[in-house]
Enzyme design. Sequence first.
Site, short mmCIF file in Angstrom:
data_model
loop_
_atom_site.label_atom_id
_atom_site.label_comp_id
_atom_site.label_asym_id
_atom_site.label_seq_id
_atom_site.Cartn_x
_atom_site.Cartn_y
_atom_site.Cartn_z
N TYR A 20 118.44 24.96 25.81
CA TYR A 20 119.89 24.78 25.86
C TYR A 20 120.40 24.57 24.44
O TYR A 20 120.15 23.53 23.83
CB TYR A 20 120.21 23.59 26.75
CG TYR A 20 121.67 23.40 27.11
CD1 TYR A 20 122.66 24.30 26.70
CD2 TYR A 20 122.06 22.32 27.88
CE1 TYR A 20 123.98 24.12 27.05
CE2 TYR A 20 123.39 22.13 28.23
CZ TYR A 20 124.35 23.02 27.81
OH TYR A 20 125.66 22.83 28.14
N LYS A 28 120.13 28.95 27.46
CA LYS A 28 121.53 28.75 27.84
C LYS A 28 122.31 28.66 26.54
O LYS A 28 122.11 27.74 25.75
CB LYS A 28 121.71 27.49 28.68
CG LYS A 28 123.17 27.30 29.11
CD LYS A 28 123.37 26.01 29.91
CE LYS A 28 124.85 25.84 30.24
NZ LYS A 28 125.12 24.54 30.92
#
Length: 298
Positions: free
Chosen positions: A138, A166
Amino acid sequence: MTTSRPFGRALCAMITPFTDAGELDLDGARNLADHLVAEGCDGLVLNGTTGESPTTSDAEKTALVRAVVEAVGNRASVVAGVGSADTRHTVELAQAAEAAGADGVLVVTPYYSRPPQTAVEAHFRRVADAVGIPLMLYDIPGRTGTRIEPDTLMRLAGHPRIVAVKDCAYDLLGSTKVIARTSLAYYSGSEELNLPLYAVGGAGFVSTVANVAPRQLRAALDAYDAGQVAEAARLNQLTAPLAELMMASGLPGTVTVKALIDAGPVREPLQPAGREATDVLRRAYEELLASTSSPSGV
């Protein structure tokens, strides 16, 4: 470049339902997960910041994963957020998520301490080495204070269990470079970049707005895959007003989602949306539903 979708295309960063008393609502979580999958989500991300992970206990996080895995079965992937500023704690959370049945884990860059890239890389490798399920990294420097630099991502792509990102870095050029040179699956974490990132080889999205408009967000990707580029752009534009209100109005996405759906209160320090903000959100939501329920809509 290998375009892969290890966790699906249309992933919802799912909120965590609570009872009116503020306790974890596992029945509510099961029902919401079932609804989201029925509406087109092929992946659910639990225990992220949208899921109020800073205020849920480790035991609550594990119970939530178990309940949602039970609810969706093999109809959708379940990715558990396990990020923290502490590598040892992150490893413990990742192992607990794996034991609870998660298909993968979402690991954010350690925040606040702003470690250098060598330490960032070591952190992710340590987590990946500790579990047998795949990782989604992330990258959200606006929240963590530290970017996962493209060169770092390209090195990490060599690890067999680091399979996805992400992407909330707001660097389409950097993301395009990593997509072109690795097999990492890139998921947009910013609704306004869902379609642009997909067009340059992204795998899909991980969306907070998908809690309330999963079918509408997925429709743009479906149109693009069908070769209907102009239609994909039109459908993407229909969701933009609501996405802007939910994600860029000064209120956290968790708060705006819970203003629109019945999922109980938020936990402090978050506070519920006021009446005026809720009314504005509701109007935009109803306009989106109206525009996508017609024959020319979704």
